[in-house]
Motif scaffolding. Structure first.
Motif, mmCIF file in Angstrom:
data_model
loop_
_atom_site.group_PDB
_atom_site.id
_atom_site.type_symbol
_atom_site.label_atom_id
_atom_site.label_comp_id
_atom_site.label_asym_id
_atom_site.label_seq_id
_atom_site.Cartn_x
_atom_site.Cartn_y
_atom_site.Cartn_z
ATOM 1 N N ALA A 82 0.858 -1.262 -0.057
ATOM 2 C CA ALA A 82 -0.022 0.039 -0.051
ATOM 3 C C ALA A 82 0.796 1.165 -0.015
ATOM 4 O O ALA A 82 0.763 2.183 -0.673
ATOM 5 N N GLN A 83 1.850 1.286 0.872
ATOM 6 C CA GLN A 83 2.865 2.397 0.757
ATOM 7 C C GLN A 83 3.481 2.770 -0.189
ATOM 8 O O GLN A 83 4.225 3.917 -0.715
ATOM 9 N N ALA A 99 -3.617 6.685 -7.018
ATOM 10 C CA ALA A 99 -4.433 6.766 -6.031
ATOM 11 C C ALA A 99 -5.640 5.534 -5.814
ATOM 12 O O ALA A 99 -5.677 5.167 -4.846
ATOM 13 N N LYS A 100 -5.759 4.854 -7.132
ATOM 14 C CA LYS A 100 -6.606 3.844 -6.828
ATOM 15 C C LYS A 100 -6.018 2.572 -6.346
ATOM 16 O O LYS A 100 -6.595 1.992 -5.455
ATOM 17 N N THR A 101 -4.801 2.381 -6.486
ATOM 18 C CA THR A 101 -4.106 1.208 -5.941
ATOM 19 C C THR A 101 -4.042 1.605 -4.452
ATOM 20 O O THR A 101 -4.193 0.503 -3.649
ATOM 21 N N LEU A 102 -3.625 2.715 -4.115
ATOM 22 C CA LEU A 102 -3.509 2.808 -2.727
ATOM 23 C C LEU A 102 -4.762 2.794 -1.891
ATOM 24 O O LEU A 102 -4.855 2.150 -0.991
ATOM 25 N N ALA A 103 -6.084 2.984 -2.687
ATOM 26 C CA ALA A 103 -7.193 2.962 -1.962
ATOM 27 C C ALA A 103 -7.535 1.669 -1.988
ATOM 28 O O ALA A 103 -8.127 1.031 -0.566
ATOM 29 N N THR A 125 6.172 7.013 -5.397
ATOM 30 C CA THR A 125 4.834 6.467 -4.738
ATOM 31 C C THR A 125 4.101 7.573 -4.708
ATOM 32 O O THR A 125 4.198 8.657 -4.552
ATOM 33 N N TYR A 126 2.683 7.143 -4.741
ATOM 34 C CA TYR A 126 1.741 8.228 -4.797
ATOM 35 C C TYR A 126 1.478 9.098 -3.269
ATOM 36 O O TYR A 126 1.451 10.212 -3.276
ATOM 37 N N LEU A 127 1.826 8.257 -2.299
ATOM 38 C CA LEU A 127 2.062 8.870 -0.963
ATOM 39 C C LEU A 127 3.077 10.015 -1.013
ATOM 40 O O LEU A 127 3.118 11.109 -0.374
ATOM 41 N N ASP A 141 -6.608 12.525 -6.427
ATOM 42 C CA ASP A 141 -7.574 12.128 -5.732
ATOM 43 C C ASP A 141 -7.009 12.083 -4.114
ATOM 44 O O ASP A 141 -6.248 11.548 -3.728
ATOM 45 N N CYS A 142 -7.830 13.005 -3.311
ATOM 46 C CA CYS A 142 -7.406 13.102 -1.894
ATOM 47 C C CYS A 142 -8.250 12.412 -0.833
ATOM 48 O O CYS A 142 -8.141 12.508 0.324
ATOM 49 N N SER A 143 -8.952 11.490 -1.347
ATOM 50 C CA SER A 143 -9.601 10.643 -0.227
ATOM 51 C C SER A 143 -8.491 9.846 0.596
ATOM 52 O O SER A 143 -7.583 9.352 0.172
ATOM 53 N N GLY A 144 -8.807 9.909 1.779
ATOM 54 C CA GLY A 144 -7.805 9.320 2.773
ATOM 55 C C GLY A 144 -6.925 10.269 3.309
ATOM 56 O O GLY A 144 -6.402 10.070 4.584
ATOM 57 N N PHE A 145 -6.609 11.353 2.382
ATOM 58 C CA PHE A 145 -5.594 12.452 2.987
ATOM 59 C C PHE A 145 -6.485 13.434 3.763
ATOM 60 O O PHE A 145 -7.040 14.393 3.615
ATOM 61 N N ASP A 146 -6.615 13.179 5.284
ATOM 62 C CA ASP A 146 -7.635 13.753 6.230
ATOM 63 C C ASP A 146 -6.645 14.978 6.798
ATOM 64 O O ASP A 146 -7.316 15.721 7.746
#
Ligand SMILES: N[C@@H](CCC(=O)N[C@@H](CS)C(=O)NCC(=O)O)C(=O)O
Length: 234
Positions: free
Chosen positions: A107-108, A113-117, A211-213, A220-225
């Motif tokens: 995941a890291q 974004a899609k793969t991370l999600a 890496t996306y992170l 896509d910012c979902s998860g980045f809170d």
């Protein structure tokens, strides 16, 4: 003295060194590069993987589960007087953590974004199970540190570093897991069980421009809170 062969950012090694630290077992450690494994390491490691631990009597152990079992049996236990059922449950809840180490690693390393999600969702299944099991005490089994805490420590530590560095939250709305993560950090085992330059090595590998992170939530910012790694989305 016990000798550990390690790769600096390996969660399987951190589980072993965290248990040694928790039990105050002295050890020396040698770091190797997995991209260029030395012959002496290949000679002693049947699976070609770290961790490898050489005992006081010179026997070389491999496979982290087996090493953990050895440390539990050969040294005073973290928890005294456990029944066979409790020991089996501790092993099972520990296994839920260690079988997700590579899920978190991949995941890291997600490139988009899609793969991370998708990989976060997979890791989230384990966090959901443990969220239901936690009681709100300091640790997994109440107020006494156990092998289950040690097994989850690498996952929770890495989630902490990622959240602090990028704002991306692997744990999300799981308040008991969050509280557990905080309690475990106050034990000091997180720092003691890794090399002084662990965070640098970890970020170099997982938060690079590959890496996306590492690049931040540009699409896509979902998860980045919290704060993002770049200001592109904030
Ligand atoms: N099942 C092994 C897994 C250990 C593992 O995957 N170690 C990784 C580093 S985190 C490794 O040595 N990889 C090198 C390789 O597989 O060639 C254990 O529990 O000890």
């Amino acid at each position: 003295m016990l000798k550990v062969v390690s790769f600096k950012i390996c969660p399987f090694v951190q589980r072993v060194t965290a248990l040694m630290e928790a039990k105050n077992i002295p050890y020396e450690i040698e770091f190797i590069s997995l991209a260029d494994k030395p012959q002496w390491f290949l000679d002693i490691s049947p699976n070609g993987q770290v961790p490898v631990v050489t005992t006081e009597s010179g026997t070389t152990l491999f496979e982290s589960d087996a090493i953990i079992e050895y440390l539990e049996e050969a040294y005073p236990p973290l928890q005294n007087g456990l029944s066979p059922e409790q020991k089996a449950l501790n092993r099972a809840w520990s296994y839920l953590a260690s079988k997700n180490y590579l899920v978190q690693c991949s995941a890291q390393r997600s490139a988009d974004a899609k793969t991370l999600a998708e990989r976060t969702a997979k890791l989230g299944e384990a966090f959901d199970k443990v969220e239901k099991q936690l009681t709100g005490s300091l640790y997994f089994n109440g107020n006494e540190l156990s092998g289950v805490d040690i097994a989850w420590l690498p996952l929770l530590d890495r989630a902490h570093i990622i959240e602090e560095s990028t704002g991306y939250d692997f744990i999300g709305a799981r308040p008991k897991v969050k509280a557990w993560q905080q309690h475990l950090r106050t034990t000091g085992l997180s720092e003691k069980s890794v090399a002084a330059d662990f965070e640098t090595a970890f970020k170099d590998f997982y938060l690079s421009d590959k890496t996306y992170l590492g690049r931040g939530c540009d699409t896509d910012c979902s998860g980045f809170d919290k704060a993002c790694a770049t200001d592109a989305c904030c």
